[in-house]
Structures are given as structure tokens and as C-alpha cells.
Enzyme design. Structure first.
Site, PDB file in Angstrom:
ATOM      1  N   PRO A  21      50.988  55.494  59.367  1.00  0.00           N
ATOM      2  CG  PRO A  21      52.840  56.289  58.214  1.00  0.00           C
ATOM      3  CD  PRO A  21      52.346  55.102  58.977  1.00  0.00           C
ATOM      4  CB  CYS A  22      46.359  57.779  57.857  1.00  0.00           C
ATOM      5  SG  CYS A  22      46.338  55.974  57.933  1.00  0.00           S
ATOM      6  CD  GLN A  23      51.970  61.028  56.925  1.00  0.00           C
ATOM      7  OE1 GLN A  23      51.424  60.096  56.330  1.00  0.00           O
ATOM      8  NE2 GLN A  23      53.222  60.983  57.329  1.00  0.00           N
ATOM      9  N   GLY A  24      47.088  61.666  54.973  1.00  0.00           N
ATOM     10  CA  GLY A  24      46.047  62.098  54.051  1.00  0.00           C
ATOM     11  C   GLY A  24      44.730  62.420  54.717  1.00  0.00           C
TER      12      GLY A  24
END
Length: 791
Positions: free
Chosen positions: A416-419
Site C-alpha cells: 500500500p502506498c496511500q501517500g
């Protein structure tokens, strides 16, 4: 990089640069370069451009220069340059000189001396770009880019060594690079931005390591290959991937999975009892793997290959001092307050005691006590239980409780790379990896570096390429190349593989040097949409280059996928129901609703009966349910059709003379619907229609700012309807609350995309694919899901 694809500006003739020796014979020249010696008659009839490579682009074509004669050597500043020598080429002012391989020397029919170059790329000239510092010094990449240039472009000779791409093993091996200016062990190909082994004679069988763990693994599981699913969610990607591999003839088993969401782990375990499901953070899983390797080395189950720093508090010296003192085996009486370990039940790296410090922990069954007294105990306090510990580790090693370096054939996962999400208004454009929300990419890469699997498949959102000029995608590729993995990058849309959903995602292949790098599966269905991808990466959309040559089925619609499901209301208490004798109306519905025993799924998981699971919509509150009732059952209907809404120039606003009220006294038209995207959006309380294709299944089902209302029923799409849009078989039951189930489905990789990728992987792993970046699928989804013995 662009300069290489254009003809270099011709330099002034120089007396110390010329062809050397006699011209090559006409016979040899015409045999080797027939396109340079077309007769005038042939030239009038033949194409004037060089045909594009198979699978290539039209813009790659170039005018073919005709030759008077060819040479096999040239003289530059008194230095003899032969065919296939490497040279520096005059570059742009203030820039490094280009590097190329001389593959042709000829005098054109206008008397001008030419050479043909095959270009090398420095790391900074490739997709790696700003992360060239991660790649080894002096390393360059031989490309498939070629073009003609005046002989005067040659600056000087350069020494470039071709070296074998080393195996990726857990053993420390000093790589020997011969004296040279540069070296190359990989090729760089622009379509799909491939980094592939420069060794054309690689043998897949040579990929086996000498590590004892791997040798043991190969002997015990000759017909099986093990997969680790990281950030697994409920298991959609690995489920599809293993089914696709099965179609290709490869028996791939999801042996381990890791996810931090408990409900997703429960779903995966329910449907895949064969999988060791780990409900923990990926960084804790990595720490555990390092400790597990140390334990296996301690009990001589694997050979020690390189130092692995222990994170536990128990020092080997302390244990050695007590080797002969094992309370569990001596029968000595226990001191007051002491308990005897009967056996160990589990292992983790964490802090179940809440001390604030994570350590290696073991689950203990105490002698004389039942399971209700089982506890997690720190490894540091179990020094007197060596025999019980040894027994547990040996059993775990034999059963592959945890993966060791060399025992994992494939890793798949979407860190996950919500940034980088477009929904994140506070994204760090300058240094994305400093954002904690993007740290899982580094953890994923660290796990790959530790386990060294044969194959890796990484998935992520398209923002991986779009955000900060592809910062994270470039970092991932650079890291894989630095580890000597071959890589290939592409984008695939779910709708292109038999779903009524667009959902575009990035997929990154990585393969060990001696393995065949898998291609991307070409689309099977039409998708009438242009995707919003950066121009630099537009050709990474799988099938875009080949689209005019593909024969595709019509795109599926929402009605094709859900028309046979029984009608339900806003509130459904039971997550299991019958189909009510509703016969499938489409091929999609027929195959997606098969019993588990009729599919390629493992027969011993889930529910064997043909029941309908999770056909439950999110329960709307009374106000929202009443608002939904105001939405007409017609195509394109949304909140603008509620009473009291005016629309001018595609902008909605409230009628100041009339404000309709709900039974509760609240406004029928909520303020957030009008203010969403300044009244220009048609998504709030939008009703889907049967002939439409859903944009993307998301993790929540509230209708406040998205189009999720059922075409003919006053409710949102149910969990099962969303699951069908993602390609989940109906027999795949989910765990958790209704909201948690929506999250699992929305986070999943579309199952048919996983199937297509699994098939491509399976064919490549058997050496049944060529060097092309794409492969045609011999099946369609979900028909392919039916087990062969059921056909």
C-alpha cells in the site's frame, strides 16, 4: 534518451577518420544487409521505410539508406575500429558522450560514409533515471535501439565487457568484473521498459541454488511451487494467479500469506485452508523470517550463508551454557511459580504483552493446562526449553511453516502506498519515501531481498507512475535491477479481461536472471475508454500498441454480471441464501456461479454447496434510503433529479423557492451533494444502469459522492454484486461485517487479471514463451475457471 532516436548532426569531414581496408565482397554484403542493396526497380516497388519490430510502433520506422559497399573496419584517430566494437559517440554540448556498439559500416549511394549503432544506456538514461545511484558503478545496458549515423560521429573506442548476470542466492559471492570502462549484463528494451538478461543462452534449470534449504525443498516438493502473497487482503490476486498457473500446467500453491487486516485474513483462510495465513504487519513478518532462519541454522537444518543480525534478546552463549540443563527433559521438580512447557503452538515477532518493545515470541501450551491458558511468551525467557524448541522448529521446517531464502518460487503483492493517492491532499512530491504511508514499498523490497524468490509480481495503483514523475515506480525498478532481477512494467485494465469494470492497475514483473521474464497477457475484451496516464508511460498500457491487430469480444456490462441475482432490500440479515432457482442469463453468470467443486479452486476450502454468499447491501439510514427513493429508475439518474434542484450550465444549485423535506425534517437534497466538485459532479446518489461499465469498485458503498445505486432497486450494490464486478467466484465467501467485506472486495486485484497474469507466468516458468513482451491468451474469463473434469 530522445537524442538516440534521431539522426545525429553530421560533423565536418576529418582526414583522420575513414574506412580501413578493402570493401567487403558484394556477395557477403548483400547476404548480410540485403535491404541496403535493392535495385532501382525494387526500390520503386518496395517500402521506403524499415519495418517496425514485431510488436513495435510505427514511429520506430526509419528510411533505409542504400549502400555502395560495406566495410568491416574503420580508422579513428589512428585507432582501428572493427564491427561489433564499442565506441563513444559525439554527444550534446555539456553532456556525457553517448555509448554504442558498431554493427554496420557502409558507404551510402551518395558517397557519404555511415555507421549503424546499437545504443547502450546509462542507468540515468533509462526508467531508473534519478535512482542510478542504486545501480552498480560502471554498469550500462545494451538496448534494442539502432539507427544510422555519419561515420564522423564516432569519438573514440571504449572498452565495454559483457559479463554473466549472477544467480541471486543467499550465499555471499564476490562478483568478478574484468578491467573495463563499462560492463553490461542486461539489455534495456523500450516497450514495457524491460530489463532482461543479456545472456541469451540462459538455462532455467541453472536457477537452483546450492542452499540446503532449497535442496530440501526441491526434493520434497518436486511437482509443487510455493507462492507467498504479501499484503494479501482476502486473497484475490493469489487466487486468480494460481488458477492461471494451473491452466498453463504449473501447480502453484499459495503456501503463505500476510496481511494486517484480520477480517481479510479470516476470508483467505476460509477459502484456502492450505495457506499459512499470517495476520501481522509485513515488517514484523520480515523480522520473524530473520529469526526463523537463525533458529533453523541453530539446529543445523540449514547451513549458515551470511550473517543475519539477531533481534531477539537471547544470546547463543547463554543457551550453550545451559545445553545440558533442560527442565522439560530432566524431570526435575519445578520451583514455586514455575510452569512446564508441554509444546509450542505458534511463533511471531511482536509485543503481545504491551511492553512497548517487539521481540520474538512463542505461543506456549502449558503442561497440565488446557488451551484457555495458552500464552505468548518471549523467546528470551525460554532458555530451559531447548528440546521442546528444537522439536517445534524441526516440525515447522518440515512443514514449511515459514519461508526461508530459496524456498519461495513466487512472491506477489501490492504494497500500500496511500501517500501517493490522488485523494491525499498532503502528498510529499519531493521525497515520497519519507512519507510513512509509502514505507511499505521499502518493506516489500526488503522481503524480496531476503527471500530471493524466482519470480515477483508487484501490483499498485496507476498513481505509482503518475505521482512525482513515477518516483516510486522508478525506485522499485532500480532496486530490483540492483538485486540483479530482470524487470518488466505494464498496466492492465480489469475490463480488458472480461469484467464490466475499468479499474486500471500497474503490474511489475521481476524474474531471476536464469528464468524467463513473463510477458503480459493481451486483452480479450474491448474497453472503450482512454486512460489518464502520463504521456511518458502511455505505451505501458497492455495491448495499446497491438490494439489494431486484436480481435476482442464486446465489453461486458453491469447487467451481464448481476442480472440473475435475486432481488434484496436495503437490509439483509443473512449472508447465505439460495439463488431462488434464478437461472443464469449470461455466460458470465453461468460460470461465475459454479459450485466450488466445479472450479479450479482447491476443493477442500469454503462451502461445497451451491449457495449465494454475501448478497448484502450496506444498510442505509432512513434519510439516505428515502433520498434513494427519489432517484428515478432510469439511465443517468442522480441527485439532480431530486425535487428542488436546478441545473444551469451543468452546475447544480438549490431552488431558492422550494426546499423539499424528508420525513425526518431534513432536506431531501443534502448540502454536500450540491457542493461536491462545486455542483458539477453527477456522482452523488447516482443510479447505475444495466448497459454501463462501472469505473472502479471502491472500498465503501455510501452513495453520497459516488454512483453505486442499483439500477432497479432502491439500495446500493451488494457485497456480492461488487464481488462479481471484481471477478470473484460466487463460492468465495467473505468474513467480517458488511463494511469490512466491502473493504476486502474494493482492495482486491480483479480475479481475471490475476488469472491472466498467472497463465503468463506459468508459460514463462516452463520456458514456453519467447522474448516478446506480450502473449495471447487461449481462454476467456470466467469460462476458464471451470475444472477440466467438469467440461
Amino acid at each position: 534518451m530522445a537524442a538516440r532516436n534521431k539522426q545525429k548532426k553530421r560533423a565536418e569531414p576529418e582526414s583522420d577518420l575513414c574506412f580501413a581496408g578493402k570493401p567487403m565482397s558484394v556477395v557477403e554484403s548483400t547476404i548480410r544487409w540485403p535491404h541496403r542493396y535493392q535495385s532501382k526497380k525494387t526500390k520503386l516497388q518496395a517500402p521506403t521505410k524499415k519495418p517496425a519490430n514485431k510488436g513495435g510502433k510505427k514511429e520506430d520506422e526509419e528510411i533505409i539508406k542504400q549502400a555502395k559497399c560495406h566495410f568491416d573496419k574503420a580508422l579513428v584517430d589512428g585507432v582501428l575500429i572493427n564491427l561489433n566494437d564499442d565506441v563513444y559517440v559525439t554527444g550534446l554540448p555539456g553532456k556525457l558522450k553517448f555509448i554504442a556498439k558498431v554493427i554496420e559500416l557502409f558507404e551510402a549511394d551518395d558517397g557519404v560514409p555511415y555507421c549503424r549503432f546499437r545504443w547502450y544506456y546509462r542507468p540515468e538514461d533509462t526508467l531508473i533515471e534519478r535512482f542510478s545511484h542504486l545501480v552498480q558503478p560502471k554498469r550500462v545496458f545494451l538496448s534494442n535501439d539502432e539507427n544510422d549515423n555519419p561515420l564522423t560521429c564516432i569519438w573514440s573506442k571504449v572498452n565495454i565487457a559483457k559479463v554473466p548476470l549472477p544467480k541471486i542466492t543467499s550465499r555471499i559471492e564476490q562478483r568478478v568484473i574484468p578491467p573495463c570502462d563499462y560492463y553490461y549484463d542486461m539489455k534495456y528494451e523500450v516497450p514495457y521498459l524491460n530489463f532482461t538478461s543479456a545472456d541469451d543462452g540462459s538455462d532455467a534449470s541453472s536457477s537452483l541454488s546450492s542452499d540446503s534449504a532449497l535442496n530440501c525443498f526441491e526434493n520434497l516438493h518436486k511437482d509443487e511451487k510455493f507462492l507467498l502473497d504479501l499484503y494479501s487482503g482476502c486473497g484475490a490476486m493469489s487466487t486468480g494467479f494460481c488458477m492461471g498457473a494451473s491452466i498453463s500446467g504449473v501447480k502453484l500453491i499459495t503456501k503463505w500469506s500476510v496481511d494486517i487486516n484480520k477480517f481479510a485474513c479470516d476470508s483467505l483462510k476460509l477459502n484456502h485452508p492450505e495457506t499459512e495465513v499470517r495476520n501481522e504487519a509485513a515488517e514484523d513478518f520480515l523480522a520473524l523470517l530473520k529469526e526463523w532462519k537463525r533458529l533453523c541454522e541453530k539446529f543445523s537444518l540449514v547451513s549458515s550463508t551470511e550473517p543475519v543480525e539477531s533481534i531477539s534478546e537471547l544470546e547463543d552463549e547463554e543457551v550453550e551454557e545451559n545445553d545440558d540443563i533442560d527442565e522439560a527433559s530432566t524431570g526435575a521438580e519445578l520451583e514455586p511459580g514455575e510452569f512446564e512447557v508441554e509444546k509450542f503452538l505458534g511463533i511471531m515477532f511482536g509485543d503481545p504483552q504491551g511492553t512497548g518493545e517487539k521481540t520474538l515470541q512463542l505461543m506456549v501450551r502449558w503442561k497440565g493446562y488446557n488451551s484457555s491458558y495458552d500464552t505468548w511468551e518471549p523467546y528470551s525467557g525460554l532458555g530451559n526449553c531447548k528440546e521442546k524448541l528444537k522439536e517445534y522448529v524441526i516440525d515447522g521446517f518440515k512443514s514449511h511453516l515459514l519461508p526461508l531464502p530459496g524456498t519461495v518460487y513466487t512472491v506477489c503483492g501490492g504494497p500500500p502506498c496511500q501517500g501517493i493517492s490522488g485523494y491525499n491532499r498532503y502528498r510529499n512530491n519531493e521525497a515520497p519515501l519519507e512519507d510513512q504511508k509509502n514505507q511499505q514499498l521499502l518493506v516489500f523490497l526488503d522481503i524480496i531481498d531476503f527471500l530471493k524468490p524466482n519470480y515477483v509480481l508487484m501490483e499498485n495503483v496507476v498513481d505509482l507512475l503518475r505521482f512525482s514523475k513515477g518516483f516510486l515506480a522508478r525506485h522499485a525498478v532500480a532496486s530490483f535491477v540492483a538485486m540483479n532481477y530482470q524487470t518488466r512494467l505494464g498496466m492492465m485494465a480489469a475490463g480488458s479481461y472480461g469484467l464490466p469494470q475499468l479499474r486500471n492497475r500497474v503490474f511489475l514483473w521481476a524474474a531471476q536472471p536464469s528464468e524467463k521474464l513473463p510477458p503480459y497477457p493481451l486483452p480479450t475484451h474491448e474497453v472503450a475508454k482512454k486512460f489518464n496516464t502520463p504521456k511518458e508511460f502511455k505505451d505501458l498500457q497492455v495491448g495499446r500498441i497491438q490494439m489494431e491487430f486484436l480481435k476482442l469480444d464486446n465489453a461486458l456490462t453491469l447487467a451481464d454480471a448481476i442480472s440473475d441475482l435475486p432481488p434484496v432490500t436495503n437490509y439483509v440479515a443473512n449472508d447465505v441464501m439460495d439463488y431462488n432457482d434464478a437461472a443464469p442469463k449470461t455466460e458470465f453468470e453461468n460460470f461465475i456461479s459454479l459450485k466450488r467443486s466445479e472450479t479450479l479452486l482447491p476443493a477442500f476450502g469454503g462451502d461445497p454447496t451451491r449457495r449465494l454468499f454475501d448478497h448484502q447491501p450496506l444498510v442505509l439510514g432512513d434519510d439516505d434510503l428515502e433520498r434513494v427513493s427519489y432517484i428515478p429508475k432510469q439511465k443517468g439518474a442522480n441527485y439532480r433529479d431530486m425535487p428542488g434542484v436546478l441545473v444551469h450550465n451543468n452546475k447544480a444549485e438549490i431552488n431558492p423557492r422550494f426546499r423539499a423535506k424528508l420525513k425526518s425534517g431534513k432536506n431531501v437534497v443534502p448540502a454536500y451533494a450540491i457542493s461536491f466538485i462545486k455542483g458539477k459532479s453527477k456522482k452523488p446518489f447516482g443510479r447505475l444502469w444495466g448497459d454501463e461499465i462501472v469505473n472502479t469498485v471502491v472500498t465503501r458503498a455510501e452513495p453520497h459522492n459516488q454512483c453505486v445505486i442499483h439500477p432497479m432497486q432502491n439500495r446500493v450494490l451488494s457485497v456480492r454484486e461488487n464481488a462479481r464486478l471484481q471477478g470473484f467466484p460466487d463460492c468465495y465467501k467473505l468474513c467480517g461485517t458488511i463494511k469490512e467485506k466491502y473493504i476486502q472486495v474494493g482492495n482486491a486485484v480483479a480475479v481475471p487479471v490475476g488469472v491472466a497474469l498467472g497463465y503468463a507466468f506459468g508459460m514463462a516458468s516452463q520456458g514456453l514463451t519467447d522474448d516478446e513482451p506480450v502473449i495471447k491468451l487461449p481462454f476467456k474469463y470466467p469460462e476458464c475457471m471451470q475444472a477440466k473434469d467438469q467440461i
